[in-house]
Design an enzyme around this catalytic site. Structure first.
Site, PDB file in Angstrom:
ATOM      1  CE1 TYR A  29      -3.495  -2.714   0.694  1.00 53.31           C
ATOM      2  CE2 TYR A  29      -2.632  -2.923   2.910  1.00 53.31           C
ATOM      3  CZ  TYR A  29      -3.474  -3.359   1.913  1.00 53.31           C
ATOM      4  OH  TYR A  29      -4.294  -4.427   2.142  1.00 53.31           O
ATOM      5  CG  ASN A  34     -10.260   8.342   5.192  1.00 56.56           C
ATOM      6  OD1 ASN A  34     -10.186   8.418   6.401  1.00 56.56           O
ATOM      7  ND2 ASN A  34     -11.239   8.901   4.507  1.00 56.56           N
ATOM      8  CD1 TRP A  35      -9.307   2.682   6.841  1.00 54.51           C
ATOM      9  CD2 TRP A  35     -10.525   2.140   8.647  1.00 54.51           C
ATOM     10  NE1 TRP A  35      -9.662   1.359   6.733  1.00 54.51           N
ATOM     11  CE2 TRP A  35     -10.414   0.998   7.816  1.00 54.51           C
ATOM     12  CE3 TRP A  35     -11.247   2.023   9.828  1.00 54.51           C
ATOM     13  CZ2 TRP A  35     -10.999  -0.219   8.149  1.00 54.51           C
ATOM     14  CZ3 TRP A  35     -11.841   0.796  10.159  1.00 54.51           C
ATOM     15  CH2 TRP A  35     -11.705  -0.307   9.336  1.00 54.51           C
ATOM     16  CG  ASP A 161     -10.931  -3.984   1.205  1.00 52.34           C
ATOM     17  OD1 ASP A 161     -11.321  -3.148   2.030  1.00 52.34           O
ATOM     18  OD2 ASP A 161      -9.889  -3.833   0.544  1.00 52.34           O
ATOM     19  NE  ARG A 195      -4.661  -8.345  -1.101  1.00 52.31           N
ATOM     20  CZ  ARG A 195      -5.004  -7.107  -0.733  1.00 52.31           C
ATOM     21  NH1 ARG A 195      -4.843  -6.711   0.513  1.00 52.31           N
ATOM     22  NH2 ARG A 195      -5.505  -6.254  -1.596  1.00 52.31           N
ATOM     23  CE1 TYR A 348      -6.764  -6.939   3.382  1.00 51.05           C
ATOM     24  CE2 TYR A 348      -8.548  -6.794   1.804  1.00 51.05           C
ATOM     25  CZ  TYR A 348      -7.472  -6.223   2.432  1.00 51.05           C
ATOM     26  OH  TYR A 348      -7.105  -4.954   2.090  1.00 51.05           O
ATOM     27  CD  GLU A 392      -3.206  -5.748   5.387  1.00 51.89           C
ATOM     28  OE1 GLU A 392      -2.424  -6.516   4.774  1.00 51.89           O
ATOM     29  OE2 GLU A 392      -4.084  -5.067   4.820  1.00 51.89           O
TER      30      GLU A 392
HETATM   31  C1  DGY Z   1      -6.692  -2.796  -1.177  1.00 51.80           C
HETATM   32  O1  DGY Z   1      -6.156  -2.408  -2.212  1.00 51.80           O
HETATM   33  O2  DGY Z   1      -6.701  -3.959  -0.809  1.00 51.80           O
HETATM   34  C2  DGY Z   1      -7.280  -1.818  -0.282  1.00 51.80           C
HETATM   35  O3  DGY Z   1      -7.763  -2.407   0.878  1.00 51.80           O
HETATM   36  C3  DGY Z   1      -8.352  -1.037  -0.939  1.00 51.80           C
HETATM   37  O4  DGY Z   1      -8.625  -0.004  -0.064  1.00 51.80           O
END
Ligand code: DGY
Length: 424
Positions: A29, A34-35, A161, A195, A348, A392
């Site tokens: 990432y 944002n959060w 997600d 994922r 996830y 994570e």
């Molecule tokens: C991702 O790319 O997996 C993010 O969680 C999207 O915000």
């Protein structure tokens, strides 16, 4: 892990600092989320107040004119992430994604003010109009019929997600036939089993395509887009953030928005009743067009305590669900009920435990008098990090660390919890 945990957590925040904003983790990432950023600020505040405020101030520099605070801010175009700015086409400066994320910012600003001094209050005063505008955006753009219930237009807006909460809404999306041969980047860095699936990505991208083809007209997307689901997570987090915003307004001596915020809170409290699924006796996501309920217990339902949204009877029921779930899950709090057939302990938001959710759930439970549950969740969070590292997310059954490593918000929560425990 060598060295002190607190020092390690601080070094993670510092190494993920990209000059005023923090990436959630490098590679996977590489932008400002944002959060994630809001929680980074909470962590920074334990040792560098100025840096904490910079994080929030820079995030709000990307706020849209209509008040929306986007979920990703793209300050460059980084090939390590897809979908990047050229796919979203927000048309803004800086480029951003086209929807928001759970609005935890006001609560974090309020917490900085409560633990701070005069200079924190002045930084909060400057940010206040932007926070108010952001909340107003959620209440208007994501509640087009004025019912008090907030909808999300993309699973990513919930921050959870690939939760099973979105399976029915996602199934209703007709996948665009011209997405082309796109290349995901996330699975270069994390095992694909941890994922979302390729089919889910096709649907995520279809939703983005719809947004950009409608020039990110938020009212239109909410009213006519392919996905509109009421998320207990977003509704509860916004309810809590409205309350914290109201307290902040009081501390700042700002009176003229008081009635508006109070009416948001009252309306949300009433509207949240419609998220109680009688079949499972728990709060659950609900399709805003068909009324269909999600059928499982998510960690987001447990945020009712944090929002102060429930009745005593509902809290008792939620606490019983939590106790039963925690007899199966060794490490609180699984993002999905381990007794449900869609539970996946490693994938996830379909099972794993997340430190930020634990932080909010435990805070709410403690406030509502469920001290034993809150203590268990805090202990499990610390134990997971101490045993498996600053990951994570974590497998709630085995405790394995999953997803991205050296993760900003996990480090931030460790710092916050360390201040209230004996972690060295
Ligand atoms: C991702 O790319 O997996 C993010 O969680 C999207 O915000």
């Amino acid at each position: 892990m060598s060295g002190s945990f607190k020092e390690k957590a601080k070094s993670i925040l510092k190494s993920n600092d990209r000059g005023g904003f923090t990436v959630p983790t490098s590679n996977l990432y590489p932008y400002q989320w944002n959060w994630d950023s809001a929680f980074a600020a909470l962590g920074f505040a334990t040792f560098d107040r100025n840096r904490a405020w910079c994080e929030l101030e820079l995030l709000f520099e990307a706020q849209w004119e209509d008040g929306m605070l986007p979920h990703i801010v793209f300050r460059n175009d980084d090939p390590r992430y897809f979908p990047g700015p050229s796919f979203w086409q927000s048309g803004t400066t800086p480029p951003t994604s086209g929807h928001s994320q759970p609005p935890v910012t006001a609560s974090i600003v309020w917490s900085l003010v409560q633990s701070g001094d005069h200079s924190d209050l002045e930084r909060a005063r400057k940010l206040f109009p932007s926070l108010l505008k952001f909340h107003n955006w959620f209440h208007c753009a994501r509640d087009p019929d004025g019912t008090g219930l907030i909808g999300i237009i993309h699973p990513w807006e919930s921050g959870r997600d690939n939760s099973p909460d979105w399976d029915f809404g996602m199934a209703g999306i007709e996948v665009a036939d011209d997405l082309g041969d796109y290349k995901r980047q996330d699975t270069n860095f994390v095992d694909a089993e941890e994922r979302p699936t390729s089919d889910q990505y096709d649907r995520y991208l279809t939703l983005i395509k719809f947004g950009r083809e409608h020039n990110w007209d938020q009212q239109l997307i909410t009213k006519k887009g392919p996905f509109l689901v009421a998320d207990p997570g977003i509704n509860f987090i916004l309810m809590r953030a409205d309350r914290d915003l109201l307290q902040l307004a009081g501390r700042l001596g700002i009176e003229d928005c008081k009635e508006t915020i109070e009416s948001w809170i009252a309306k949300s409290r009433e509207a949240c009743r419609s998220l109680w699924n009688p079949d499972i006796e728990c709060y659950a996501a609900r399709d805003m067009r068909s009324g269909q309920f999600s059928e499982g217990i998510s960690s987001a339902a447990m945020l009712a305590f944090y929002a102060d949204a429930g009745s005593e009877r509902e809290y008792e029921k939620l606490a019983r669900h939590a106790e039963e779930i925690l007899q199966i899950a060794k490490y609180a709090f699984p993002s999905w009920d381990p007794r449900h057939d869609r539970f996946d302990s490693r994938r996830y938001w379909r099972g794993p435990t997340w430190a930020i959710m634990n932080y909010m759930i435990a805070e709410g439970m403690a406030e509502q008098g469920f001290d034993d549950l809150a203590a268990r969740i805090h202990q499990d969070t610390l134990q997971l990090i101490q045993t498996s590292g600053f990951c994570e997310y974590f497998d709630p059954i085995t405790g394995d660390g999953l997803g991205g490593q050296l993760f900003t918000w996990t480090a931030a929560i460790l710092l916050v919890l360390a201040d209230s425990s004996s972690v060295k």
